[in-house]
Design a protein around this motif. Structure first.
Motif, PDB file in Angstrom:
ATOM      1  N   ALA A 110       0.826  -1.205   0.000  1.00  0.00           N
ATOM      2  CA  ALA A 110       0.000   0.000   0.000  1.00  0.00           C
ATOM      3  C   ALA A 110       0.860   1.256   0.000  1.00  0.00           C
ATOM      4  CB  ALA A 110      -0.929   0.004   1.211  1.00  0.00           C
ATOM      5  N   GLU A 111       2.095   1.151   0.432  1.00  0.00           N
ATOM      6  CA  GLU A 111       3.008   2.291   0.461  1.00  0.00           C
ATOM      7  C   GLU A 111       3.693   2.540  -0.876  1.00  0.00           C
ATOM      8  OE1 GLU A 111       5.659   2.159   3.961  1.00  0.00           O
ATOM      9  OE2 GLU A 111       4.458   0.442   4.614  1.00  0.00           O
ATOM     10  N   LEU A 112       3.615   1.591  -1.789  1.00  0.00           N
ATOM     11  CA  LEU A 112       4.386   1.678  -3.028  1.00  0.00           C
ATOM     12  C   LEU A 112       3.961   2.827  -3.945  1.00  0.00           C
ATOM     13  CD1 LEU A 112       6.657   0.426  -4.674  1.00  0.00           C
ATOM     14  CD2 LEU A 112       4.989  -1.190  -5.622  1.00  0.00           C
ATOM     15  N   PRO A 113       2.663   3.048  -4.193  1.00  0.00           N
ATOM     16  CA  PRO A 113       2.293   4.147  -5.095  1.00  0.00           C
ATOM     17  C   PRO A 113       2.849   5.497  -4.667  1.00  0.00           C
ATOM     18  CG  PRO A 113       0.428   2.694  -4.768  1.00  0.00           C
ATOM     19  CD  PRO A 113       1.484   2.267  -3.783  1.00  0.00           C
ATOM     20  N   ALA A 114       2.879   5.772  -3.380  1.00  0.00           N
ATOM     21  CA  ALA A 114       3.414   7.048  -2.904  1.00  0.00           C
ATOM     22  C   ALA A 114       4.905   7.166  -3.216  1.00  0.00           C
ATOM     23  CB  ALA A 114       3.171   7.192  -1.409  1.00  0.00           C
ATOM     24  N   ILE A 115       5.642   6.072  -3.069  1.00  0.00           N
ATOM     25  CA  ILE A 115       7.073   6.085  -3.371  1.00  0.00           C
ATOM     26  C   ILE A 115       7.320   6.324  -4.858  1.00  0.00           C
ATOM     27  CG2 ILE A 115       9.131   4.607  -3.509  1.00  0.00           C
ATOM     28  CD1 ILE A 115       8.285   3.365  -0.873  1.00  0.00           C
ATOM     29  N   LEU A 116       6.452   5.753  -5.692  1.00  0.00           N
ATOM     30  CA  LEU A 116       6.617   5.869  -7.135  1.00  0.00           C
ATOM     31  C   LEU A 116       6.016   7.154  -7.686  1.00  0.00           C
ATOM     32  CD1 LEU A 116       5.821   2.214  -8.233  1.00  0.00           C
ATOM     33  CD2 LEU A 116       8.038   3.237  -7.722  1.00  0.00           C
ATOM     34  N   GLY A 117       5.305   7.889  -6.831  1.00  0.00           N
ATOM     35  CA  GLY A 117       4.683   9.130  -7.279  1.00  0.00           C
ATOM     36  C   GLY A 117       3.489   8.891  -8.163  1.00  0.00           C
ATOM     37  N   ALA A 118       2.831   7.735  -7.991  1.00  0.00           N
ATOM     38  CA  ALA A 118       1.654   7.435  -8.798  1.00  0.00           C
ATOM     39  C   ALA A 118       0.487   8.323  -8.389  1.00  0.00           C
ATOM     40  CB  ALA A 118       1.265   5.964  -8.630  1.00  0.00           C
ATOM     41  N   ASP A 119      -0.309   8.729  -9.354  1.00  0.00           N
ATOM     42  CA  ASP A 119      -1.476   9.576  -9.092  1.00  0.00           C
ATOM     43  C   ASP A 119      -2.627   8.693  -8.649  1.00  0.00           C
ATOM     44  OD1 ASP A 119      -3.354  11.528  -8.919  1.00  0.00           O
ATOM     45  OD2 ASP A 119      -3.572  11.832 -11.084  1.00  0.00           O
ATOM     46  N   THR A 120      -2.634   8.345  -7.381  1.00  0.00           N
ATOM     47  CA  THR A 120      -3.642   7.434  -6.849  1.00  0.00           C
ATOM     48  C   THR A 120      -3.869   7.733  -5.390  1.00  0.00           C
ATOM     49  OG1 THR A 120      -4.116   5.127  -6.330  1.00  0.00           O
ATOM     50  CG2 THR A 120      -1.813   5.739  -6.415  1.00  0.00           C
ATOM     51  N   ARG A 121      -5.047   7.405  -4.913  1.00  0.00           N
ATOM     52  CA  ARG A 121      -5.341   7.579  -3.502  1.00  0.00           C
ATOM     53  C   ARG A 121      -4.978   6.343  -2.695  1.00  0.00           C
ATOM     54  NH1 ARG A 121     -11.366  10.471  -3.715  1.00  0.00           N
ATOM     55  NH2 ARG A 121     -10.700  12.302  -4.903  1.00  0.00           N
ATOM     56  N   PHE A 122      -4.537   5.289  -3.398  1.00  0.00           N
ATOM     57  CA  PHE A 122      -4.163   4.061  -2.693  1.00  0.00           C
ATOM     58  C   PHE A 122      -2.760   4.224  -2.160  1.00  0.00           C
ATOM     59  CE2 PHE A 122      -2.130  -0.163  -2.709  1.00  0.00           C
ATOM     60  CZ  PHE A 122      -3.010  -0.853  -1.897  1.00  0.00           C
ATOM     61  N   GLY A 123      -2.611   4.324  -0.857  1.00  0.00           N
ATOM     62  CA  GLY A 123      -1.295   4.510  -0.287  1.00  0.00           C
ATOM     63  C   GLY A 123      -1.404   4.664   1.205  1.00  0.00           C
ATOM     64  N   ALA A 124      -0.253   4.581   1.870  1.00  0.00           N
ATOM     65  CA  ALA A 124      -0.233   4.732   3.317  1.00  0.00           C
ATOM     66  C   ALA A 124       1.149   5.189   3.725  1.00  0.00           C
ATOM     67  CB  ALA A 124      -0.567   3.399   4.002  1.00  0.00           C
ATOM     68  N   PRO A 125       1.252   5.974   4.765  1.00  0.00           N
ATOM     69  CA  PRO A 125       2.582   6.378   5.231  1.00  0.00           C
ATOM     70  C   PRO A 125       3.368   5.185   5.728  1.00  0.00           C
ATOM     71  CG  PRO A 125       0.919   6.954   6.867  1.00  0.00           C
ATOM     72  CD  PRO A 125       0.180   6.489   5.632  1.00  0.00           C
ATOM     73  N   SER A 126       4.672   5.239   5.592  1.00  0.00           N
ATOM     74  CA  SER A 126       5.497   4.130   6.030  1.00  0.00           C
ATOM     75  C   SER A 126       5.373   3.927   7.531  1.00  0.00           C
ATOM     76  CB  SER A 126       6.965   4.397   5.683  1.00  0.00           C
ATOM     77  OG  SER A 126       7.784   3.376   6.197  1.00  0.00           O
ATOM     78  N   THR A 127       5.368   2.672   7.932  1.00  0.00           N
ATOM     79  CA  THR A 127       5.317   2.343   9.344  1.00  0.00           C
ATOM     80  C   THR A 127       6.702   2.290   9.949  1.00  0.00           C
ATOM     81  OG1 THR A 127       5.334   0.004   8.808  1.00  0.00           O
ATOM     82  CG2 THR A 127       3.199   1.039   9.095  1.00  0.00           C
ATOM     83  N   PHE A 128       7.748   2.477   9.138  1.00  0.00           N
ATOM     84  CA  PHE A 128       9.103   2.442   9.635  1.00  0.00           C
ATOM     85  C   PHE A 128       9.642   3.865   9.739  1.00  0.00           C
ATOM     86  CE2 PHE A 128       8.786  -1.707   7.469  1.00  0.00           C
ATOM     87  CZ  PHE A 128       8.970  -2.502   8.584  1.00  0.00           C
ATOM     88  N   GLY A 129      10.128   4.232  10.908  1.00  0.00           N
ATOM     89  CA  GLY A 129      10.675   5.559  11.078  1.00  0.00           C
ATOM     90  C   GLY A 129      12.188   5.555  10.955  1.00  0.00           C
TER      91      GLY A 129
END
Length: 243
Positions: free
Chosen positions: A224-243
């Motif tokens: 679920a975190e992958l689209p945000a990393i790739l900059g995909a234009d999608t609402r499917f995503g979540a912030p990383s759980t690893f700090g």
């Protein structure tokens, strides 16, 4: 330049290999009457996984063929001298139990759907094409990928840069235009990063406590975190759980 394609590992990235292997071997050992030789089912499963890892390392290093490492897994695990045919028959009986437990991880289809329009997709596995092609068909995702490349046919295995570069070449893209997603911190994560790809390491269980540092793989707990990393234009995503 933006990422244009995602190359995927299969086992324990898309496909829950560990769960299927454990369930399959448990059923197989019960059917074969082999559990009496162990103090517990878990002891037998741990031994099988250790033997598997050791023989797979030999295959990855070019010291054994794909079929040879399968046969040696059986011989070492049983501690018995078997002909090739006997080892093959034993392994095929295990495969029947193993395949009955095949399943994708729950986050796979949502991630593939989210990235379907924005990115091209391919597979790079350290297995064989015969095995992975059929697996992806049974799991219903074969048509999601433009190409499927495997070490047994390529003649080079991850983490060697040549394996990752072969996947990039198949897509006619430069390494910096490609992301690689895999579950192993060294074979997948470090290997892809060293080869010049955007490396995304999925650590679903949080089994590793150290971060790789700048320039290393991007660590995620869910696809679920992958689209945000790739900059995909999608609402499917979540912030990383690893700090």
């Amino acid at each position: 330049m933006s990422i244009r394609a995602v190359v995927w590992d299969v086992d324990d990235t898309l496909f829950d290999y560990t769960a299927a292997d454990r369930a399959g071997m448990r059923g197989h050992l019960l059917a074969e009457g082999l559990l009496d030789g162990y103090d517990s089912v878990e002891q037998a499963l741990v031994r099988w996984r250790r033997v598997t890892d050791a023989q797979w390392a030999r295959f990855s290093a070019g010291e054994a063929t794909f079929q040879g490492q399968r046969r040696d897994r059986v011989r070492v695990f049983l501690g018995t001298e078997l002909t090739d045919a006997e080892a093959d028959e034993w392994f095929e009986r295990y495969i029947g139990h193993y395949e009955a437990a095949w399943a994708l991880f729950p986050d796979v289809l949502p991630a593939l759907d989210a990235l379907a329009a924005s990115h091209r997709h391919a597979v790079l596995s350290n297995s064989s094409l015969t095995v992975q092609d059929r697996k992806l068909r049974v799991l219903g995702v074969h048509d999601r990928f433009e190409t499927i490349l495997c070490a047994a046919e390529l003649g080079v295995s991850k983490p060697e840069a040549g394996a990752f570069h072969a996947a990039c070449a198949a897509l006619d893209l430069a390494p910096h235009q490609v992301a690689y997603v895999g579950d192993h911190p060294e074979i997948d994560g470090r290997g892809a990063a060293d080869a010049g790809l955007l490396s995304v390491w999925i650590d679903r269980d949080g089994a590793y406590t150290s971060d790789d540092g700048p320039g290393g793989p991007r660590r995620i707990a869910s696809l679920a975190e992958l689209p945000a990393i790739l900059g995909a234009d999608t609402r499917f995503g979540a912030p990383s759980t690893f700090g």
